[in-house]
Design a protein around this motif. Structure first.
Motif, PDB file in Angstrom:
ATOM      1  N   LYS A  15       0.971  -1.062   0.004  1.00 33.45           N
ATOM      2  CA  LYS A  15      -0.021  -0.023  -0.015  1.00 33.45           C
ATOM      3  C   LYS A  15       0.849   1.171  -0.107  1.00 33.45           C
ATOM      4  N   ARG A  16       1.864   1.033   0.860  1.00 33.72           N
ATOM      5  CA  ARG A  16       2.858   2.433   0.929  1.00 33.72           C
ATOM      6  C   ARG A  16       3.513   2.637  -0.551  1.00 33.72           C
ATOM      7  N   ALA A  17       4.025   1.463  -0.950  1.00 34.14           N
ATOM      8  CA  ALA A  17       4.754   1.718  -2.319  1.00 34.14           C
ATOM      9  C   ALA A  17       3.896   2.208  -3.401  1.00 34.14           C
ATOM     10  N   ALA A  18       2.597   1.625  -3.461  1.00 33.65           N
ATOM     11  CA  ALA A  18       1.626   2.219  -4.298  1.00 33.65           C
ATOM     12  C   ALA A  18       1.380   3.661  -4.240  1.00 33.65           C
ATOM     13  N   VAL A  19       1.541   3.892  -2.968  1.00 35.25           N
ATOM     14  CA  VAL A  19       1.019   5.501  -2.700  1.00 35.25           C
ATOM     15  C   VAL A  19       2.320   6.369  -3.297  1.00 35.25           C
ATOM     16  N   ARG A  78      15.712  -0.861 -11.263  1.00 31.49           N
ATOM     17  CA  ARG A  78      16.145  -0.986  -9.839  1.00 31.49           C
ATOM     18  C   ARG A  78      16.335   0.568  -9.302  1.00 31.49           C
ATOM     19  N   HIS A  79      16.505   1.550 -10.065  1.00 37.17           N
ATOM     20  CA  HIS A  79      16.662   2.824  -9.763  1.00 37.17           C
ATOM     21  C   HIS A  79      15.217   3.364  -9.292  1.00 37.17           C
ATOM     22  N   ARG A  80      14.194   2.981 -10.002  1.00 33.76           N
ATOM     23  CA  ARG A  80      12.965   3.082  -9.604  1.00 33.76           C
ATOM     24  C   ARG A  80      12.494   2.502  -8.314  1.00 33.76           C
ATOM     25  N   GLN A  81      12.965   1.455  -8.236  1.00 29.25           N
ATOM     26  CA  GLN A  81      12.612   0.905  -6.842  1.00 29.25           C
ATOM     27  C   GLN A  81      13.182   1.600  -5.490  1.00 29.25           C
ATOM     28  N   TYR A  82      14.690   1.835  -5.833  1.00 28.54           N
ATOM     29  CA  TYR A  82      15.314   2.942  -4.804  1.00 28.54           C
ATOM     30  C   TYR A  82      14.429   4.237  -4.683  1.00 28.54           C
ATOM     31  N   LEU A  83      14.049   4.982  -5.783  1.00 26.31           N
ATOM     32  CA  LEU A  83      13.211   5.928  -5.484  1.00 26.31           C
ATOM     33  C   LEU A  83      11.688   5.639  -4.574  1.00 26.31           C
ATOM     34  N   ILE A  84      11.331   4.666  -5.035  1.00 22.47           N
ATOM     35  CA  ILE A  84      10.159   4.356  -4.377  1.00 22.47           C
ATOM     36  C   ILE A  84      10.377   3.907  -2.978  1.00 22.47           C
ATOM     37  N   GLY A 125       2.055  -8.187 -14.690  1.00 23.89           N
ATOM     38  CA  GLY A 125       3.073  -9.219 -15.347  1.00 23.89           C
ATOM     39  C   GLY A 125       2.384  -9.836 -16.318  1.00 23.89           C
ATOM     40  N   ASP A 126       2.953 -10.671 -17.217  1.00 20.62           N
ATOM     41  CA  ASP A 126       2.485 -11.335 -18.363  1.00 20.62           C
ATOM     42  C   ASP A 126       1.052 -12.277 -17.567  1.00 20.62           C
ATOM     43  N   GLY A 127       0.049 -11.876 -17.933  1.00 23.72           N
ATOM     44  CA  GLY A 127      -1.283 -12.759 -17.177  1.00 23.72           C
ATOM     45  C   GLY A 127      -1.360 -12.629 -15.598  1.00 23.72           C
ATOM     46  N   ILE A 128      -0.507 -11.651 -15.305  1.00 22.38           N
ATOM     47  CA  ILE A 128      -0.431 -11.663 -13.584  1.00 22.38           C
ATOM     48  C   ILE A 128      -1.080 -10.413 -13.135  1.00 22.38           C
ATOM     49  N   TYR A 129      -2.119 -10.670 -12.377  1.00 23.15           N
ATOM     50  CA  TYR A 129      -3.007  -9.564 -11.763  1.00 23.15           C
ATOM     51  C   TYR A 129      -3.144  -9.510 -10.327  1.00 23.15           C
ATOM     52  N   GLY A 130      -2.740  -8.171  -9.628  1.00 23.71           N
ATOM     53  CA  GLY A 130      -3.013  -8.427  -8.370  1.00 23.71           C
ATOM     54  C   GLY A 130      -1.782  -8.739  -7.323  1.00 23.71           C
ATOM     55  N   ALA A 131      -1.993  -8.012  -6.373  1.00 20.45           N
ATOM     56  CA  ALA A 131      -0.803  -8.650  -5.309  1.00 20.45           C
ATOM     57  C   ALA A 131      -0.344  -9.837  -5.158  1.00 20.45           C
ATOM     58  N   GLN A 132      -1.520 -10.532  -5.067  1.00 20.31           N
ATOM     59  CA  GLN A 132      -1.361 -11.846  -4.449  1.00 20.31           C
ATOM     60  C   GLN A 132      -0.788 -12.788  -5.554  1.00 20.31           C
ATOM     61  N   ALA A 133      -1.131 -12.634  -6.719  1.00 18.80           N
ATOM     62  CA  ALA A 133      -0.579 -13.420  -7.786  1.00 18.80           C
ATOM     63  C   ALA A 133       1.046 -12.910  -8.176  1.00 18.80           C
ATOM     64  N   ALA A 134       1.096 -11.725  -8.011  1.00 20.90           N
ATOM     65  CA  ALA A 134       2.320 -11.059  -8.187  1.00 20.90           C
ATOM     66  C   ALA A 134       3.154 -11.770  -7.101  1.00 20.90           C
ATOM     67  N   ALA A 135       2.904 -11.821  -6.055  1.00 22.05           N
ATOM     68  CA  ALA A 135       3.641 -12.121  -4.716  1.00 22.05           C
ATOM     69  C   ALA A 135       4.075 -13.736  -4.869  1.00 22.05           C
ATOM     70  N   GLN A 158      10.542  -5.853  -1.618  1.00 23.22           N
ATOM     71  CA  GLN A 158       9.802  -6.874  -2.500  1.00 23.22           C
ATOM     72  C   GLN A 158       8.680  -5.919  -3.222  1.00 23.22           C
ATOM     73  N   SER A 159       7.922  -5.481  -2.069  1.00 16.08           N
ATOM     74  CA  SER A 159       6.656  -4.579  -2.452  1.00 16.08           C
ATOM     75  C   SER A 159       7.063  -3.526  -3.513  1.00 16.08           C
ATOM     76  N   ALA A 160       8.060  -2.772  -3.246  1.00 18.24           N
ATOM     77  CA  ALA A 160       8.600  -1.732  -4.128  1.00 18.24           C
ATOM     78  C   ALA A 160       9.004  -2.089  -5.401  1.00 18.24           C
ATOM     79  N   ALA A 161       9.633  -3.463  -5.260  1.00 21.38           N
ATOM     80  CA  ALA A 161      10.295  -3.954  -6.510  1.00 21.38           C
ATOM     81  C   ALA A 161       9.084  -4.204  -7.565  1.00 21.38           C
ATOM     82  N   ILE A 162       7.933  -4.889  -7.015  1.00 17.46           N
ATOM     83  CA  ILE A 162       6.762  -5.158  -7.824  1.00 17.46           C
ATOM     84  C   ILE A 162       6.035  -3.864  -8.417  1.00 17.46           C
ATOM     85  N   ILE A 163       5.983  -2.832  -7.383  1.00 20.18           N
ATOM     86  CA  ILE A 163       5.371  -1.375  -7.899  1.00 20.18           C
ATOM     87  C   ILE A 163       6.098  -1.091  -8.935  1.00 20.18           C
TER      88      ILE A 163
END
Length: 229
Positions: free
Chosen positions: A72-76, A211-217, A162-172, A187-192
């Motif tokens: 949730k924090r990563a999304a915001v 990787r830089h996007r993850q760092y900024l998030i 992702g390819d055919g992947i929808y939502g936090a649970q499927a991604a996790a 991991q949350s920041a990496a997905i977002i």
């Protein structure tokens, strides 16, 4: 001609009444019932079949409290830092996007989480002014009839990750082989971090840009105050 004009106006009024009634009922229904599928999921499924791949819509609903706070924090932090304060639209972000788009051939968006949720749940994929108009309409409706908690819950369950992947649970499950509740902040920041191009980017095999996007998030996540849903 006068009689014809009245008849046309009656049809227009009837259409508007039906449209508003149906869409409001649709939005209210999804306040309590989880959306089973979206147009994007179906479209992507047919695209996979056209490419010779198996049909795939990998999703598993998780309630708000069953998703890691880090997601949730990563999304915001990444998508809409004024999410809890705005009313569905961030006009400053929209203004910046328009200014950048006027100087670049590569379009960027200024959509809030509410706007992204509205277009993913209620609309078809694509870019057009008509679609933008409907997006604004449905954004207003979910802001009126849903809570911010519900908007975030639906967003994190339907967004393409992702390819055919929808939502936090499927991604996790797909990327880290764990439940959405157990995702770490990193991991949350990496997905977002892959959300702008989830079909091209990977949270587990990131490019330097991702990787830089993850760092900024993660940096923005630390800056955020408490998220009171």
């Amino acid at each position: 001609m006068k009689g014809l004009g009245k008849l046309i106006w009656r049809f227009v009024k009837l259409f508007l009444i039906l449209f508003i009634s149906i869409t409001v009922l649709w939005v209210i229904t999804y306040r309590f019932i989880d959306p089973p599928v979206t147009w994007l999921m179906i479209t992507r499924g047919f695209e996979r079949k056209a490419d010779g791949k198996d049909w795939k819509i990998d999703k598993e609903w998780r309630d708000f409290d069953d998703i890691a706070d880090g997601m949730k924090r990563a999304a915001v932090a990444a998508e809409d830092q004024t999410f809890l304060e705005n009313h569905g639209f961030d006009f400053h972000a929209i203004e910046k996007a328009i200014e950048k788009n006027s100087r670049s051939k590569k379009l960027i968006g200024g959509s809030t989480i509410s706007q992204q949720t509205a277009k993913n749940v209620f609309l078809w994929p694509g870019r057009s002014w008509v679609r933008k108009g409907f997006e604004a309409y449905f954004t207003l409706l979910i802001e009126v009839f849903w809570s911010k908690r519900r908007i975030m819950e639906v967003y994190l369950n339907v967004i393409e990750m992702g390819d055919g992947i929808y939502g936090a649970q499927a991604a996790a499950q797909a990327y880290f082989h764990k439940d959405a509740f157990d995702l770490t902040r990193a991991q949350s920041a990496a997905i977002i971090s892959i959300l702008p191009s989830p079909l091209k980017w990977s949270p587990t095999h990131p490019s330097d840009f991702v990787r830089h996007r993850q760092y900024l998030i993660m940096k923005n996540m630390r800056r955020l105050g408490p998220l009171d849903f």
